[in-house]
Design an enzyme around this catalytic site. Structure first.
Site, PDB file in Angstrom:
ATOM      1  N   TRP A   1       0.859  -1.229   0.099  1.00  0.00           N
ATOM      2  CA  TRP A   1       0.043  -0.084  -0.106  1.00  0.00           C
ATOM      3  C   TRP A   1       0.889   1.277   0.113  1.00  0.00           C
ATOM      4  CZ3 TRP A   1      -4.163  -0.430  -2.301  1.00  0.00           C
ATOM      5  CH2 TRP A   1      -4.862  -1.615  -2.206  1.00  0.00           C
TER       6      TRP A   1
ATOM      7  N   ASP B   1      -1.863   6.920   6.297  1.00  0.00           N
ATOM      8  CA  ASP B   1      -3.016   6.071   5.705  1.00  0.00           C
ATOM      9  C   ASP B   1      -3.397   4.922   6.696  1.00  0.00           C
ATOM     10  OD1 ASP B   1      -4.581   4.347   4.260  1.00  0.00           O
ATOM     11  OD2 ASP B   1      -3.002   3.704   2.936  1.00  0.00           O
TER      12      ASP B   1
ATOM     13  N   LYS C   1     -12.652  -1.372   5.869  1.00  0.00           N
ATOM     14  CA  LYS C   1     -12.139  -2.408   6.880  1.00  0.00           C
ATOM     15  C   LYS C   1     -12.624  -2.152   8.112  1.00  0.00           C
ATOM     16  CE  LYS C   1      -8.854  -2.675   3.070  1.00  0.00           C
ATOM     17  NZ  LYS C   1      -8.077  -1.812   2.528  1.00  0.00           N
TER      18      LYS C   1
HETATM   19  C1  PLP Z   1      -7.499  -1.423   1.368  1.00  0.00           C
HETATM   20  C2  PLP Z   1      -6.426  -0.474   1.434  1.00  0.00           C
HETATM   21  C3  PLP Z   1      -6.253   0.795   0.541  1.00  0.00           C
HETATM   22  C4  PLP Z   1      -7.069   0.994  -0.784  1.00  0.00           C
HETATM   23  O1  PLP Z   1      -8.259   1.164  -0.554  1.00  0.00           O
HETATM   24  P1  PLP Z   1      -9.499   1.276  -1.742  1.00  0.00           P
HETATM   25  O2  PLP Z   1     -10.597   1.860  -1.127  1.00  0.00           O
HETATM   26  O3  PLP Z   1      -9.455  -0.175  -2.353  1.00  0.00           O
HETATM   27  O4  PLP Z   1      -9.004   2.456  -2.731  1.00  0.00           O
HETATM   28  C5  PLP Z   1      -5.167   1.717   0.905  1.00  0.00           C
HETATM   29  N1  PLP Z   1      -4.389   1.643   1.848  1.00  0.00           N
HETATM   30  C6  PLP Z   1      -4.550   0.507   2.589  1.00  0.00           C
HETATM   31  C7  PLP Z   1      -3.908   0.827   4.028  1.00  0.00           C
HETATM   32  C8  PLP Z   1      -5.539  -0.464   2.454  1.00  0.00           C
HETATM   33  O5  PLP Z   1      -5.684  -1.331   3.497  1.00  0.00           O
END
Ligand code: PLP
Length: 361
Positions: free
Chosen positions: A102, A173, A197
């Site tokens: 990521w 993030d 998540k």
């Molecule tokens: C799932 C995830 C993303 C991407 O998310 P999307 O909504 O699919 O764009 C980005 N960063 C982290 C840490 C993630 O777990």
């Protein structure tokens, strides 16, 4: 609480109580005779609900008043773009820590909009597993517009449990660990998360932006991704994802009812400890991460004999333990144990793993 238990990394399980409430209200929200998806986002009842959700998130995270809370489009990756375009000029330098897949996607996106994307450090293999180098070894720029990192690498299972000490605005993030434990929000310039998540439906995202970072967007920034515009319009510049906002609000209420992020952290610590302790005491399973850098949300594990992977997954599924297949790029297994996963789910998983191990040793 009984099986099935859903260990999917994302979109991930939502609290049962939240789904139940949404189900009850689906065709007639607050007695209106229509669903929450079918009314104007400018309807006073909707706006009241939406801003209560914002206030609940502010309460849960103790977000200071000099931060905007934005409900945006485009999930986690949408924010990879938004961060670069909103916080840096095309000729600026930005710093990124690279902890895995990521982080790497965020880096690649930033390169499209910013001249110099400096990698300050990357995850390293040590004899105790994957780790971060100490901050004293990071190659920080002197003039970075911001420093970006991902404290919970959802795919690899690598976590950074300490907040970096940097002078540039810190951007984080938190797509896979937001609301999982108390957080010192005031240490950050921007906190963002895709919702699917630990919050709600996919495609939705939350950005918490410190006021002094507004007004810096590149001229070419898409208006719906412009933090300043969205702050001014209270996230209703265009039609927001009303269903996702509503559902996220129910999740915030659920977390509050359970005792907030402190209670979440206690739950999460117990779940993670149970699973890691079992893996560490077994010669049949292993986890590839250094003990100081293990994720409490995403626990990847390998079977000593990868030939048994298929059988493990089939049997687990037949016992109601679903979503355990590791990411297609790394293989093995991964148990995602976000806020909504009850302790019983992890107990059921460990018990299944023990039985499977006994059968094959
Ligand atoms: C799932 C995830 C993303 C991407 O998310 P999307 O909504 O699919 O764009 C980005 N960063 C982290 C840490 C993630 O777990």
């Amino acid at each position: 609480m009984s099986a099935p238990f859903n260990f999917s990394a994302g979109p991930a399980m939502l609290p049962k109580a939240v789904l139940q409430k949404a189900k009850e209200e689906l065709t007639s929200w607050r007695g209106s005779g229509v669903s929450v998806m079918e009314i104007s986002h400018r309807d006073p009842a909707f706006m009241q609900m939406a801003y209560k959700a914002e206030q609940d998130l502010r309460d849960l995270m103790k977000i200071p008043d000099n931060y905007q809370v934005l409900f945006m489009h485009g999930g986690g990756r949408g924010q990879f773009t938004a961060v670069a375009q909103n916080l840096a000029g095309p000729n600026d330098t930005v710093d990124y820590l690279n902890g895995g897949i990521w982080s790497d996607f965020a880096i690649r996106e930033a390169r499209k909009y910013v001249a110099k994307v400096n990698i300050i450090g990357s995850a390293i293999e040590t004899d105790q597993g994957l780790a971060y180098p100490p901050q004293s070894e990071w190659q920080l720029s002197e003039d970075a517009a911001y420093v970006h990192y991902c404290p919970n690498e959802t795919i690899g299972g690598l976590a950074l449990h300490t907040i970096p000490e940097v002078s540039a605005p810190l951007v984080v993030d938190m797509s896979s660990n937001i609301l999982s434990e108390p957080l010192a929000v005031e240490k950050f310039g921007v906190i963002y998360a895709g919702a699917q998540k630990n919050i709600g439906p996919s495609g939705f995202s939350i950005a918490i932006v410190r006021d002094d970072l507004l007004g810096r967007a590149q001229g070419t920034t898409s208006t719906i991704m412009d933090y300043t515009v969205q702050a001014k319009e209270r996230s209703m510049y265009n039609t927001p994802n009303t269903w996702a906002w509503y559902l996220s609000g129910l999740v915030f209420e659920w977390i509050k009812e359970l005792g907030g992020v402190t209670a979440m952290a206690e739950r999460n610590n117990r779940k993670a400890k149970l699973l890691y302790d079992y893996i560490d005491n077994s010669a049949f399973y292993s986890n590839p991460i250094h003990p100081d850098f293990r994720s409490k949300m995403n626990v990847p594990f390998l079977l000593a004999d990868a030939q048994l992977d298929g059988e493990f997954l089939r049997l687990a599924e037949s016992e109601g333990l679903v979503g355990l297949k590791g990411h297609r790029w790394v293989g093995g297994m991964r148990a995602s144990i976000y806020n909504a996963m009850p302790l019983e789910g992890v107990e059921a998983l460990v018990s299944f793993m023990r039985d499977f191990e006994q059968k094959h040793t």
